[in-house]
Design a protein around this motif. Structure first.
Motif, PDB file in Angstrom:
ATOM      1  N   LYS A 295      -7.482   0.962  -5.808  1.00 33.36           N
ATOM      2  CA  LYS A 295      -8.483   0.657  -5.078  1.00 33.36           C
ATOM      3  C   LYS A 295      -9.617   1.587  -5.380  1.00 33.36           C
ATOM      4  O   LYS A 295      -9.507   2.900  -5.830  1.00 33.36           O
ATOM      5  CB  LYS A 295      -8.103   0.968  -3.560  1.00 33.36           C
ATOM      6  CG  LYS A 295      -7.044   0.334  -2.958  1.00 33.36           C
ATOM      7  CD  LYS A 295      -6.655   0.943  -1.604  1.00 33.36           C
ATOM      8  CE  LYS A 295      -5.721  -0.086  -0.863  1.00 33.36           C
ATOM      9  NZ  LYS A 295      -5.526   0.746   0.712  1.00 33.36           N
TER      10      LYS A 295
ATOM     11  N   ASP B  22       0.960  -1.198   0.119  1.00 33.80           N
ATOM     12  CA  ASP B  22       0.136  -0.027   0.085  1.00 33.80           C
ATOM     13  C   ASP B  22       0.965   1.200  -0.215  1.00 33.80           C
ATOM     14  O   ASP B  22       1.833   1.287   0.585  1.00 33.80           O
ATOM     15  CB  ASP B  22      -0.723  -0.061   1.199  1.00 33.80           C
ATOM     16  CG  ASP B  22      -1.822   1.052   1.409  1.00 33.80           C
ATOM     17  OD1 ASP B  22      -2.457   1.319   0.205  1.00 33.80           O
ATOM     18  OD2 ASP B  22      -2.275   1.707   2.308  1.00 33.80           O
TER      19      ASP B  22
ATOM     20  N   THR C  90      -2.940   1.520  -4.170  1.00 34.66           N
ATOM     21  CA  THR C  90      -3.163   2.881  -4.252  1.00 34.66           C
ATOM     22  C   THR C  90      -4.618   3.288  -4.612  1.00 34.66           C
ATOM     23  O   THR C  90      -5.373   3.016  -5.320  1.00 34.66           O
ATOM     24  CB  THR C  90      -2.237   3.681  -4.871  1.00 34.66           C
ATOM     25  OG1 THR C  90      -2.687   5.004  -4.768  1.00 34.66           O
ATOM     26  CG2 THR C  90      -2.276   3.502  -6.169  1.00 34.66           C
ATOM     27  N   ALA C  91      -5.076   4.246  -3.719  1.00 29.72           N
ATOM     28  CA  ALA C  91      -6.377   5.060  -4.025  1.00 29.72           C
ATOM     29  C   ALA C  91      -6.232   5.966  -5.041  1.00 29.72           C
ATOM     30  O   ALA C  91      -7.090   6.615  -5.452  1.00 29.72           O
ATOM     31  CB  ALA C  91      -6.987   5.419  -2.849  1.00 29.72           C
TER      32      ALA C  91
END
Length: 226
Positions: A105, A55, A83-84
């Motif tokens: 994500k 992450d 990763t968002a």
């Protein structure tokens, strides 16, 4: 064979760690976890994973710094960053530091698993013999791809592109993703080069109706297996 493959999962969100650890162990992988960066670096030294799922946004040192430290320490693992963020700068930064792939994500477990298998076969080909995907037979040690039991005559770039699409079958691959993985993130040419090579592959596969390599308008390409 998967029981021989070690995965280090690094994320500070317990529900994601629990979900992924359970899924990966059910798939036969040996899994260790870390909730922050320095623990991940320490665990990796002893565990020597084949693949790290990392992450980016974590307390303390972030995933970028963890990736840099792992590579500096000589770890041979493939690194997939979670990763968002879907920013190009973040993707380029991670790739520059040695990451091998990105998953944005939210993501499906099946997508992550497909990307893991693609990275493992690319980085540790000796762990795999011939692998069959529908009408395709991929032998990375011989750098051969058979289609319907016939060896395809491919240039090195055509081979890498078709391999990438086969290993990620069912996943929409943007031109940017393809350029990163096949041509390299430093490629300065035009994205249209992807269209040229896709057209060449379709000709060699006799895929006039685009039933194998589909164009997903506005998104990229997806290889579908019969």
């Amino acid at each position: 064979m998967k029981s021989e493959i070690k995965v280090l999962l690094v994320d500070d969100e317990p529900h994601i760690v629990q979900f992924l650890q359970l899924g990966l162990e059910n798939e036969g992988f040996e899994v260790k976890t870390a909730s922050e960066g320095m623990s991940a670096v320490t665990i990796a030294k002893d565990f020597q994973p084949h693949i790290v799922i990392l992450d980016i946004m974590m307390p303390g040192i972030d995933g970028f710094e963890v990736c840099r430290m792992l590579k500096k320490n000589g770890l041979q693992a493939s690194v997939i960053m979670l990763t968002a963020k879907d920013e190009v700068d973040d993707r380029v930064k991670g790739l520059t530091l040695g990451a091998d792939d990105y998953v944005i994500k939210p993501f499906s477990f099946e997508e992550l698993l497909a990307r893991m298998n693609a990275r493992l076969r690319n980085q540790f080909p000796n762990m795999f013999g011939e692998v069959v995907y529908g009408p395709f037979k991929l032998d990375d040690r011989r750098r051969e791809i058979l289609f319907q039991n016939q060896v395809l005559v491919l240039s090195p770039t055509e081979y890498e592109l078709l391999k990438y699409m086969i290993l990620n079958h069912g996943i929409v691959l943007s031109k940017g993703m393809i350029l990163d993985k096949v041509w390299g993130y430093s490629f300065q040419g035009e994205e249209n080069i992807v269209e040229v090579y896709v057209r060449a592959l379709r000709d060699k596969l006799k895929d006039k109706e685009h039933q194998l390599i589909r164009t997903i308008r506005g998104s990229g390409y997806r290889l579908d297996l019969p």
